[in-house]
Design a protein around this motif. Structure first.
Motif, PDB file in Angstrom:
ATOM      1  N   GLY A  14       5.281  10.613  -2.226  1.00  0.00           N
ATOM      2  CA  GLY A  14       4.054  11.283  -2.619  1.00  0.00           C
ATOM      3  C   GLY A  14       3.106  10.419  -3.420  1.00  0.00           C
ATOM      4  N   GLY A  15       3.631   9.521  -4.254  1.00  0.00           N
ATOM      5  CA  GLY A  15       2.777   8.643  -5.048  1.00  0.00           C
ATOM      6  C   GLY A  15       1.675   9.420  -5.729  1.00  0.00           C
ATOM      7  N   GLY A  16       0.541   8.797  -5.890  1.00  0.00           N
ATOM      8  CA  GLY A  16      -0.610   9.513  -6.395  1.00  0.00           C
ATOM      9  C   GLY A  16      -1.003   9.151  -7.801  1.00  0.00           C
ATOM     10  N   SER A  17      -1.795  10.014  -8.384  1.00  0.00           N
ATOM     11  CA  SER A  17      -2.373   9.764  -9.694  1.00  0.00           C
ATOM     12  C   SER A  17      -1.310   9.783 -10.782  1.00  0.00           C
ATOM     13  N   THR A  18      -1.640   9.125 -11.887  1.00  0.00           N
ATOM     14  CA  THR A  18      -0.726   9.077 -13.024  1.00  0.00           C
ATOM     15  C   THR A  18      -1.177  10.019 -14.131  1.00  0.00           C
ATOM     16  N   HIS A  19      -2.133  10.890 -13.817  1.00  0.00           N
ATOM     17  CA  HIS A  19      -2.552  11.938 -14.739  1.00  0.00           C
ATOM     18  C   HIS A  19      -3.232  13.057 -13.945  1.00  0.00           C
ATOM     19  N   THR A  20      -3.559  14.128 -14.617  1.00  0.00           N
ATOM     20  CA  THR A  20      -4.172  15.291 -13.972  1.00  0.00           C
ATOM     21  C   THR A  20      -5.527  14.926 -13.378  1.00  0.00           C
ATOM     22  N   VAL A  21      -5.756  15.387 -12.146  1.00  0.00           N
ATOM     23  CA  VAL A  21      -7.038  15.210 -11.477  1.00  0.00           C
ATOM     24  C   VAL A  21      -7.500  16.597 -11.038  1.00  0.00           C
ATOM     25  N   LEU A  22      -8.272  17.250 -11.898  1.00  0.00           N
ATOM     26  CA  LEU A  22      -8.802  18.576 -11.592  1.00  0.00           C
ATOM     27  C   LEU A  22     -10.277  18.636 -11.983  1.00  0.00           C
ATOM     28  N   ALA A  65       4.905  16.264 -16.538  1.00  0.00           N
ATOM     29  CA  ALA A  65       6.221  15.622 -16.656  1.00  0.00           C
ATOM     30  C   ALA A  65       6.533  14.724 -15.462  1.00  0.00           C
ATOM     31  N   GLY A  66       5.558  13.977 -15.018  1.00  0.00           N
ATOM     32  CA  GLY A  66       5.773  13.042 -13.921  1.00  0.00           C
ATOM     33  C   GLY A  66       5.706  13.668 -12.546  1.00  0.00           C
ATOM     34  N   ASN A  67       5.367  14.934 -12.451  1.00  0.00           N
ATOM     35  CA  ASN A  67       5.286  15.629 -11.170  1.00  0.00           C
ATOM     36  C   ASN A  67       3.873  16.122 -10.916  1.00  0.00           C
ATOM     37  N   HIS A  68       3.476  16.058  -9.652  1.00  0.00           N
ATOM     38  CA  HIS A  68       2.165  16.541  -9.248  1.00  0.00           C
ATOM     39  C   HIS A  68       2.282  17.989  -8.800  1.00  0.00           C
ATOM     40  N   LEU A  69       1.532  18.857  -9.433  1.00  0.00           N
ATOM     41  CA  LEU A  69       1.443  20.245  -8.985  1.00  0.00           C
ATOM     42  C   LEU A  69       0.084  20.391  -8.301  1.00  0.00           C
ATOM     43  N   TYR A  70       0.077  20.247  -6.993  1.00  0.00           N
ATOM     44  CA  TYR A  70      -1.163  20.312  -6.250  1.00  0.00           C
ATOM     45  C   TYR A  70      -1.702  21.742  -6.232  1.00  0.00           C
ATOM     46  N   VAL A 118      16.530  13.554   1.762  1.00  0.00           N
ATOM     47  CA  VAL A 118      17.347  13.097   0.627  1.00  0.00           C
ATOM     48  C   VAL A 118      18.494  12.228   1.112  1.00  0.00           C
ATOM     49  N   LEU A 119      19.175  12.645   2.181  1.00  0.00           N
ATOM     50  CA  LEU A 119      20.331  11.892   2.668  1.00  0.00           C
ATOM     51  C   LEU A 119      19.944  10.559   3.298  1.00  0.00           C
ATOM     52  N   VAL A 120      18.815  10.511   3.964  1.00  0.00           N
ATOM     53  CA  VAL A 120      18.374   9.257   4.575  1.00  0.00           C
ATOM     54  C   VAL A 120      17.930   8.266   3.504  1.00  0.00           C
ATOM     55  N   SER A 121      17.172   8.732   2.510  1.00  0.00           N
ATOM     56  CA  SER A 121      16.650   7.810   1.498  1.00  0.00           C
ATOM     57  C   SER A 121      17.673   7.488   0.420  1.00  0.00           C
ATOM     58  N   MET A 122      18.588   8.434   0.143  1.00  0.00           N
ATOM     59  CA  MET A 122      19.603   8.256  -0.907  1.00  0.00           C
ATOM     60  C   MET A 122      18.949   7.805  -2.219  1.00  0.00           C
ATOM     61  N   HIS A 123      17.852   8.458  -2.555  1.00  0.00           N
ATOM     62  CA  HIS A 123      17.119   8.123  -3.771  1.00  0.00           C
ATOM     63  C   HIS A 123      16.741   9.429  -4.471  1.00  0.00           C
ATOM     64  N   TRP A 124      16.944   9.490  -5.796  1.00  0.00           N
ATOM     65  CA  TRP A 124      16.655  10.710  -6.540  1.00  0.00           C
ATOM     66  C   TRP A 124      15.181  11.057  -6.545  1.00  0.00           C
ATOM     67  N   GLY A 125      14.321  10.091  -6.280  1.00  0.00           N
ATOM     68  CA  GLY A 125      12.889  10.371  -6.215  1.00  0.00           C
ATOM     69  C   GLY A 125      12.529  11.311  -5.078  1.00  0.00           C
ATOM     70  N   ALA A 126      13.416  11.412  -4.093  1.00  0.00           N
ATOM     71  CA  ALA A 126      13.162  12.296  -2.960  1.00  0.00           C
ATOM     72  C   ALA A 126      13.397  13.762  -3.315  1.00  0.00           C
ATOM     73  N   VAL A 127      14.192  14.031  -4.330  1.00  0.00           N
ATOM     74  CA  VAL A 127      14.538  15.416  -4.671  1.00  0.00           C
ATOM     75  C   VAL A 127      13.309  16.212  -5.128  1.00  0.00           C
ATOM     76  N   PRO A 128      12.531  15.734  -6.117  1.00  0.00           N
ATOM     77  CA  PRO A 128      11.328  16.513  -6.486  1.00  0.00           C
ATOM     78  C   PRO A 128      10.354  16.652  -5.328  1.00  0.00           C
ATOM     79  N   ASN A 129      10.257  15.618  -4.506  1.00  0.00           N
ATOM     80  CA  ASN A 129       9.381  15.683  -3.343  1.00  0.00           C
ATOM     81  C   ASN A 129       9.832  16.788  -2.396  1.00  0.00           C
TER      82      ASN A 129
END
Length: 175
Positions: A14-22, A65-70, A118-129
């Motif tokens: 997902g990447g994206g901004s490092t702060h709120t963009v509203l 908290a490091g997550n984007h709520l679109y 999650v299983l293909v990437s085996m990375h915890w960053g995939a869980v919030p996504n």
């Protein structure tokens, strides 16, 4: 040179901004849609909700908290809160025909999709996504299953599609 608000890392998830963009107009539109979601009768909730989902730019987000709520996910959350409130306040089926085979298939597909990533990437960053994916896909699916219950609701949604198409056409002409 000004520093970019976008983090090039984690683009896979997902990447994206490092702060709120509203934008202030987006905040106002979200508040109006949220209020109308709770104040209008069920058959009319689809109008402001769908207009908000389709016309508010997709990059607008609340960074918590490091997550984007679109915005789309926030609007779906408001719709789901209304759905839950309706279920609590009135007995009976929310979805016409009950929980169908198609509903089960959609739910299984969404869960398999999330697990596969999650299983293909085996990375915890995939869980919030994937939690965000499930929130939008499953939440949006069942929200619209509740909002669209008969032919009148389908016609109402088609009229809203026409309004969205007018805005899209105006944007294309402007470009």
């Amino acid at each position: 040179m000004p520093q970019s608000i976008y983090d090039p890392g984690f683009a896979t998830y997902g990447g994206g901004s490092t702060h709120t963009v509203l934008h202030p107009l987006v905040i106002g539109a979200m508040i109006v849609v949220a209020l109308l979601t709770f104040l209008l009768p069920r058959k009319y909730v689809i109008v402001p909700l769908f207009l908000g989902l389709m016309l508010i730019p997709s990059g607008q987000n609340l960074y918590v908290a490091g997550n984007h709520l679109y915005v789309a996910r926030i609007l779906i959350l408001f719709g789901l809160m209304r759905l839950i409130w309706t279920k609590i306040s009135s007995p009976g089926n929310l979805i016409p025909g009950g929980f169908s085979t198609l509903d089960k298939l959609f739910l299984v597909w969404a869960i398999y999709h999330a697990l596969a990533v999650v299983l293909v990437s085996m990375h915890w960053g995939a869980v919030p996504n994937d939690i965000s994916f499930l929130w939008a896909a499953v939440g949006g699916y069942f929200l619209f299953r509740w909002l669209i219950q008969n032919d009148e609701d389908v016609l109402r949604l088609l009229k809203v599609f026409a309004v969205v198409a007018l805005f899209a056409a105006a944007g294309m002409i402007f470009e």
